[in-house]
Design an enzyme around this catalytic site. Sequence first.
Site, PDB file in Angstrom:
ATOM      1  N   LYS A 103     -58.297   9.871 -14.321  1.00  0.00           N
ATOM      2  CA  LYS A 103     -58.066   9.341 -15.672  1.00  0.00           C
ATOM      3  C   LYS A 103     -56.652   9.695 -16.132  1.00  0.00           C
ATOM      4  CE  LYS A 103     -62.908  10.173 -15.931  1.00  0.00           C
ATOM      5  NZ  LYS A 103     -63.432   8.862 -15.754  1.00  0.00           N
ATOM      6  N   ASP A 135     -65.593  21.037 -18.441  1.00  0.00           N
ATOM      7  CA  ASP A 135     -65.337  19.797 -17.710  1.00  0.00           C
ATOM      8  C   ASP A 135     -64.388  18.985 -18.595  1.00  0.00           C
ATOM      9  OD1 ASP A 135     -65.285  17.293 -16.599  1.00  0.00           O
ATOM     10  OD2 ASP A 135     -67.451  16.939 -16.730  1.00  0.00           O
ATOM     11  N   TRP A 148     -72.428  13.296 -19.051  1.00  0.00           N
ATOM     12  CA  TRP A 148     -71.781  14.145 -18.036  1.00  0.00           C
ATOM     13  C   TRP A 148     -72.269  15.571 -18.124  1.00  0.00           C
ATOM     14  CZ3 TRP A 148     -70.434  11.744 -14.020  1.00  0.00           C
ATOM     15  CH2 TRP A 148     -69.949  10.433 -14.105  1.00  0.00           C
TER      16      TRP A 148
END
Length: 359
Positions: free
Chosen positions: A195, A171, A102
């Site tokens: 999530k 992030d 990511w």
Amino acid sequence: MARIYNFGAGPAALPLPVLEQAREELLDYAGSGMSIMEMSHRSKTFDAVIKGAEANVRRIFGVPDTHAVLFLQGGASLQFGMVPANLLRADQTADIVHTGSWASKAIKEAKLYGKVNLAWDGKNEKYMRIPDEQELKLTPGAAYVHVTSNETIEGIQFKTFPKTEAPLVADMSSDIMSRPIDVSRFGLIYAGAQKNLGPSGMALVIVRKDLAARVPDNTTTMMKYSTHIENQSLYNTPNTWAIYILKLVTEWVEKQGGMAGVQKLNEQKAKILYDELDRTAYWKPCAQKSSRSLMNVTWRMGSEALEEKFAKEATKAGFDGLKGHRSVGGLRASIYNAMTLEGVQALVGFMKDFEKKNG
Ligand code: PMP
């Protein structure tokens, strides 16, 4: 009704009481005679929902007045570009910590706007650990420092965050609201909702207002944080359903004792799973011990065929989503806030059983 144990990485399991309340309120929200999904985002009823969601986030996270709370579309992936579009000029440098899959997306997008310095690169260690603060090579005068608090695919997580002179951008898609954090230390936090916060199709952004004001004039309207700050996330039609579910999820977290409460449970759940992975060489945990994620637990087995068999039989037994990300293979159990202790215990029971039969 049979609900399985969902270990998927996202969209992920939501707390059952939240789903039940949403079902209860689906056809007639708060006596309005319609569903939240059918309602004007400018209505009084929805205004109370979005204000309530923001107030919950502010309270649970302890967001100071210096920071705005935004509900944006485009997921975390849009934030990979929106962050540099707002904070990085062509002659400036962004320090990005390359911890894995990511982080690489944040790097790719930032390069389109300015210079990128990899403050650290875990490539040679296959992204199986988080660097120590002293290992970071930071640029004096950098526009920002970017970290990925939890690498969802590799299963590694920052335990503490570096102290940086430049604004710290994180992030937090896969570990947001799973443990207490000091928001005042961050210039910007972003997270895809799917999530720990609610359904997909939304990102939560917490941004220092003075940083948002740095945006270049020639940035398109929707890409400016300042647009969304001025309009309290209602410049255009937001994802009303996701905001509503986030409000319910944040209320559920408060009932669990807030972030300290969920952290305790998250630590317990992860320990049960890692203890099993460490018990026998049959399992081969991926991440280095000090960097192990409390949210995404990754491991390998003796062969890919065995991993496939494990995932297949687990699904049959009611444990879904255990296959590792397609880019790295192996196995991964995502144990976000909504996964119960009982679910993790049951999975470990299944693992022991599987070893007995196939070891
Ligand atoms: N960052 C991290 C750490 C993620 O786990 C994900 C999604 N799994 C993303 C970014 C991308 O999020 P989205 O799909 O919401 O764009």
